[in-house]
Design a protein around this motif. Structure first.
Motif, PDB file in Angstrom:
ATOM      1  N   THR A   1       9.817   9.179  -0.983  1.00  0.00           N
ATOM      2  CA  THR A   1       8.344   9.248  -1.487  1.00  0.00           C
ATOM      3  C   THR A   1       8.240   8.792  -3.108  1.00  0.00           C
ATOM      4  O   THR A   1       9.340   8.483  -3.664  1.00  0.00           O
ATOM      5  CB  THR A   1       8.315  10.846  -1.857  1.00  0.00           C
ATOM      6  N   CYS A   2       7.130   8.941  -3.560  1.00  0.00           N
ATOM      7  CA  CYS A   2       6.522   8.630  -4.798  1.00  0.00           C
ATOM      8  C   CYS A   2       5.970   9.803  -5.563  1.00  0.00           C
ATOM      9  O   CYS A   2       5.573  10.455  -4.615  1.00  0.00           O
ATOM     10  CB  CYS A   2       5.614   7.372  -4.768  1.00  0.00           C
ATOM     11  N   PRO A   3       5.992   9.855  -6.690  1.00  0.00           N
ATOM     12  CA  PRO A   3       5.465  10.974  -7.367  1.00  0.00           C
ATOM     13  C   PRO A   3       3.828  11.297  -6.988  1.00  0.00           C
ATOM     14  O   PRO A   3       3.560  12.384  -6.962  1.00  0.00           O
ATOM     15  CB  PRO A   3       5.356  10.828  -8.956  1.00  0.00           C
ATOM     16  N   HIS A   4       3.333  10.248  -6.621  1.00  0.00           N
ATOM     17  CA  HIS A   4       1.847  10.172  -6.288  1.00  0.00           C
ATOM     18  C   HIS A   4       1.394   8.868  -5.549  1.00  0.00           C
ATOM     19  O   HIS A   4       2.319   8.050  -5.408  1.00  0.00           O
ATOM     20  CB  HIS A   4       0.904  10.514  -7.365  1.00  0.00           C
ATOM     21  N   ALA A   5       0.379   9.170  -4.775  1.00  0.00           N
ATOM     22  CA  ALA A   5       0.131   7.645  -4.121  1.00  0.00           C
ATOM     23  C   ALA A   5      -0.361   6.447  -5.188  1.00  0.00           C
ATOM     24  O   ALA A   5      -1.226   6.646  -5.751  1.00  0.00           O
ATOM     25  CB  ALA A   5      -1.034   7.929  -3.318  1.00  0.00           C
ATOM     26  N   HIS A   6       0.228   5.463  -5.003  1.00  0.00           N
ATOM     27  CA  HIS A   6       0.101   4.313  -5.849  1.00  0.00           C
ATOM     28  C   HIS A   6      -0.870   3.357  -5.596  1.00  0.00           C
ATOM     29  O   HIS A   6      -1.485   2.568  -6.382  1.00  0.00           O
ATOM     30  CB  HIS A   6       1.471   3.634  -6.214  1.00  0.00           C
ATOM     31  N   GLY A   7      -1.522   3.736  -4.192  1.00  0.00           N
ATOM     32  CA  GLY A   7      -2.589   2.840  -3.761  1.00  0.00           C
ATOM     33  C   GLY A   7      -2.131   1.565  -3.506  1.00  0.00           C
ATOM     34  O   GLY A   7      -0.908   1.134  -3.136  1.00  0.00           O
TER      35      GLY A   7
ATOM     36  N   THR B   1       0.908  -1.021   0.020  1.00  0.00           N
ATOM     37  CA  THR B   1       0.010  -0.263  -0.045  1.00  0.00           C
ATOM     38  C   THR B   1       0.837   1.084  -0.132  1.00  0.00           C
ATOM     39  O   THR B   1       1.725   1.418   0.792  1.00  0.00           O
ATOM     40  CB  THR B   1      -1.056  -0.054   1.331  1.00  0.00           C
ATOM     41  N   CYS B   2       0.862   2.047  -0.964  1.00  0.00           N
ATOM     42  CA  CYS B   2       1.467   3.229  -1.155  1.00  0.00           C
ATOM     43  C   CYS B   2       0.487   4.550  -1.042  1.00  0.00           C
ATOM     44  O   CYS B   2      -0.324   4.654  -1.851  1.00  0.00           O
ATOM     45  CB  CYS B   2       2.238   3.257  -2.617  1.00  0.00           C
ATOM     46  N   THR B   3       1.044   5.251   0.089  1.00  0.00           N
ATOM     47  CA  THR B   3       0.262   6.652   0.436  1.00  0.00           C
ATOM     48  C   THR B   3       1.159   7.723  -0.230  1.00  0.00           C
ATOM     49  O   THR B   3       0.777   8.873  -0.219  1.00  0.00           O
ATOM     50  CB  THR B   3      -0.012   6.842   1.860  1.00  0.00           C
TER      51      THR B   3
ATOM     52  N   SER C   1       6.802   1.396 -10.694  1.00  0.00           N
ATOM     53  CA  SER C   1       8.145   1.938  -9.988  1.00  0.00           C
ATOM     54  C   SER C   1       7.783   2.513  -8.897  1.00  0.00           C
ATOM     55  O   SER C   1       8.370   3.426  -8.419  1.00  0.00           O
ATOM     56  CB  SER C   1       8.680   2.624 -11.273  1.00  0.00           C
ATOM     57  N   CYS C   2       7.340   1.870  -7.783  1.00  0.00           N
ATOM     58  CA  CYS C   2       6.818   2.278  -6.589  1.00  0.00           C
ATOM     59  C   CYS C   2       7.825   2.368  -5.636  1.00  0.00           C
ATOM     60  O   CYS C   2       8.424   1.341  -4.919  1.00  0.00           O
ATOM     61  CB  CYS C   2       5.468   1.728  -5.798  1.00  0.00           C
ATOM     62  N   ASN C   3       8.420   3.579  -5.308  1.00  0.00           N
ATOM     63  CA  ASN C   3       9.692   3.818  -4.430  1.00  0.00           C
ATOM     64  C   ASN C   3       9.272   3.237  -2.905  1.00  0.00           C
ATOM     65  O   ASN C   3      10.269   2.624  -2.315  1.00  0.00           O
ATOM     66  CB  ASN C   3      10.258   5.201  -4.323  1.00  0.00           C
ATOM     67  N   CYS C   4       8.202   3.639  -2.525  1.00  0.00           N
ATOM     68  CA  CYS C   4       7.608   2.998  -1.044  1.00  0.00           C
ATOM     69  C   CYS C   4       7.983   1.634  -1.157  1.00  0.00           C
ATOM     70  O   CYS C   4       8.405   1.273   0.154  1.00  0.00           O
ATOM     71  CB  CYS C   4       6.359   3.554  -0.816  1.00  0.00           C
ATOM     72  N   ALA C   5       7.366   0.820  -2.096  1.00  0.00           N
ATOM     73  CA  ALA C   5       7.149  -0.526  -2.041  1.00  0.00           C
ATOM     74  C   ALA C   5       8.881  -0.956  -2.117  1.00  0.00           C
ATOM     75  O   ALA C   5       9.249  -1.987  -1.354  1.00  0.00           O
ATOM     76  CB  ALA C   5       6.377  -1.168  -3.235  1.00  0.00           C
TER      77      ALA C   5
HETATM   78 ZN   LIG Z   1       4.379   4.368  -4.546  1.00  0.00          ZN
END
Ligand SMILES: [Zn+2]
Length: 448
Positions: A231-237, A218-220, A248-252
């Motif tokens: 951070t990611c450019p936006h929340a990927h959900g 889960t990416c916020t 390419s989710c940085n948080c995950a």
């Molecule tokens: Zn993300």
């Protein structure tokens, strides 16, 4: 009688010394003769220190440089597009063929020494493909390369900025338009990889986290690790592993990197060949580096997403892409196709050089599927014609400047087994900027 004995002994010693000297000379002639012949004071092969014999051609026989006349390719755009492959008149581009393969051009051999007119050196690159890649890069700095991951032949290798070797501009120190112009960025530079490095983190996760495909992420848009926020450019959900890679989710990926640890990631970067230099037809490439932060640190998280102090060489990364396409076996890229006499008699025909397996065949197959999924789900097949493309984009943050734009991958296509890398310095978004260049160059390569 004693005098005669002494003189005989003396003569024997002199003969022995002569024999030893001759043997040493012959051995050095055989091993170093080509270097002697390639020395600029050899008047058979050089005029005023510039090579005066031999020719450099592309894979189809298009003339790129004729040493006797000092002329480069007929077409001005081809001259610029092949400058780093061929080399400049002043020898500033050390990895260019006219410097790196001097002894081949001089055409030395042990029986005849230097023949008057030198040898023809056919490079693996296609001049027209280089020309297209150069036009696609335009005024931007960067590199485009394509190679056949089964044979190792480099079909396209362009580095910008460049110049016309027949109309050399006045390049002053500190002129940003010509920053690093004498360096072939593909062979000799290293860059922050950004998200293309997630290919390595993905392989490590497949092997070391058996439940990774059962997980949901889960990416916020931000995650705190230690005292830093990733951070990611936006929340990927909410996503599965395939989507985390495609988005390419940085948080995950930062979480996966911290969970696996720096040693594991460094080991995968190492087996991927990203930390070593390569030998490209005798030219040594730049080695990359992977600096893991401390266990559990935000630096480790940033490393796992290709930021922090990670650096990679574009040629090494292209070879990794080819290895994944080739079920885990890397074939070293090469730039010399063949060498002949001026009359066309074959002199040498280098074979392919295969490295040791990077990751297991199963891991490579899974990474391949995930890279194909990236195209289907995020980059859009319609942007890539009929290419059977597996790819990863990267947008590498480099301080306050606009990020570097990366796009790298390979074709899962037995008729066109091509791997590629495109890097546009400060180009912006990877998939759009570098991706569109890759699309046009690869479609042209396949059409040939
Ligand atoms: Zn993300």
């Amino acid at each position: 009688m004693k005098l005669v004995k002494q003189r005989t002994l003396m003569i024997l010693l002199l003969v022995l010394a002569l024999l030893v000297g001759t043997v040493i000379y012959c051995a050095r002639y055989m091993t170093q003769g080509s270097d002697w012949a390639a020395f600029p004071s050899n008047q058979h092969a050089f005029t005023d220190g510039s090579i005066a014999s031999g020719q450099i051609l592309d894979r189809n026989g298009t003339l790129l440089f004729d040493a006797a006349s000092g002329a480069y390719a007929e077409d001005g755009t081809v001259r610029k597009a092949t400058l780093h492959a061929v080399g400049d008149p002043d020898g500033n581009i050390a990895t260019g063929a006219r410097s790196a393969f001097l002894s081949d051009l001089v055409g030395w051999n042990a029986i005849t020494g230097t023949t008057g007119s030198g040898h023809k050196l056919y490079l693996t690159v296609d001049a027209a493909l280089n020309q297209l890649a150069y036009q696609e890069l335009g005024s931007r700095k960067g590199t485009v390369a394509v190679y056949n991951y089964e044979t190792g032949e480099i079909l396209c290798m362009v580095s910008t900025p460049t110049f016309d070797p027949e109309n050399i501009p006045d390049i002053r120190d500190g002129d940003t338009a010509y920053e690093g112009v004498y360096m072939n960025r593909f062979l000799s530079s290293t860059f922050t990889p950004g998200s293309v490095f997630k290919v390595v983190t993905t392989a490590a996760a497949i092997d070391n986290l058996p439940d990774v495909f059962d997980r949901t992420f889960t990416c916020t848009g931000r995650i705190t690790i230690g005292d830093d926020t990733i951070t990611c450019p936006h929340a990927h959900g909410t996503m599965n592993f395939y989507d985390a890679f495609a988005n390419s989710c940085n948080c995950a990926y930062a979480q996966l990197a911290v969970e696996m640890g720096g040693d594991t990631l460094a080991q995968y970067a190492n087996t991927a060949g990203l930390l070593d230099s390569q030998n490209i037809s005798g030219i040594t490439t730049a080695a990359g580096s992977f600096d893991v932060g401390e266990a559990g640190s935000p630096q480790l998280g940033w490393s796992g997403v290709g930021q922090y102090d990670d650096l990679i060489n574009p040629c090494s990364f292209m070879t990794l892409m080819g290895a994944i396409g080739n079920d885990g076996i890397p074939v070293t890229p090469r730039i010399i196709k063949k060498e002949t006499t001026m009359a066309g008699l074959p002199v040498s025909n280098p074979g392919k050089d295969t490295g040791s397996r990077i990751w297991s065949q199963k891991t490579c197959e899974t990474v391949k599927e995930m890279m194909a999924n990236n195209v289907a789900e995020v980059y859009g097949q319609s942007n890539f014609g009929d290419l059977k493309l597996c790819a990863k984009s990267g947008t590498a943050e480099v301080g306050t400047a606009s990020p570097h734009s990366w796009f790298a991958g390979f074709l899962d296509d037995t008729e066109h087994p091509y791997a590629f890398v495109v890097l546009v310095e400060n180009g912006g978004g990877g998939a759009t900027v570098a991706g569109s260049i890759a699309s046009r160059v690869l479609q042209a390569a396949v059409a040939k």
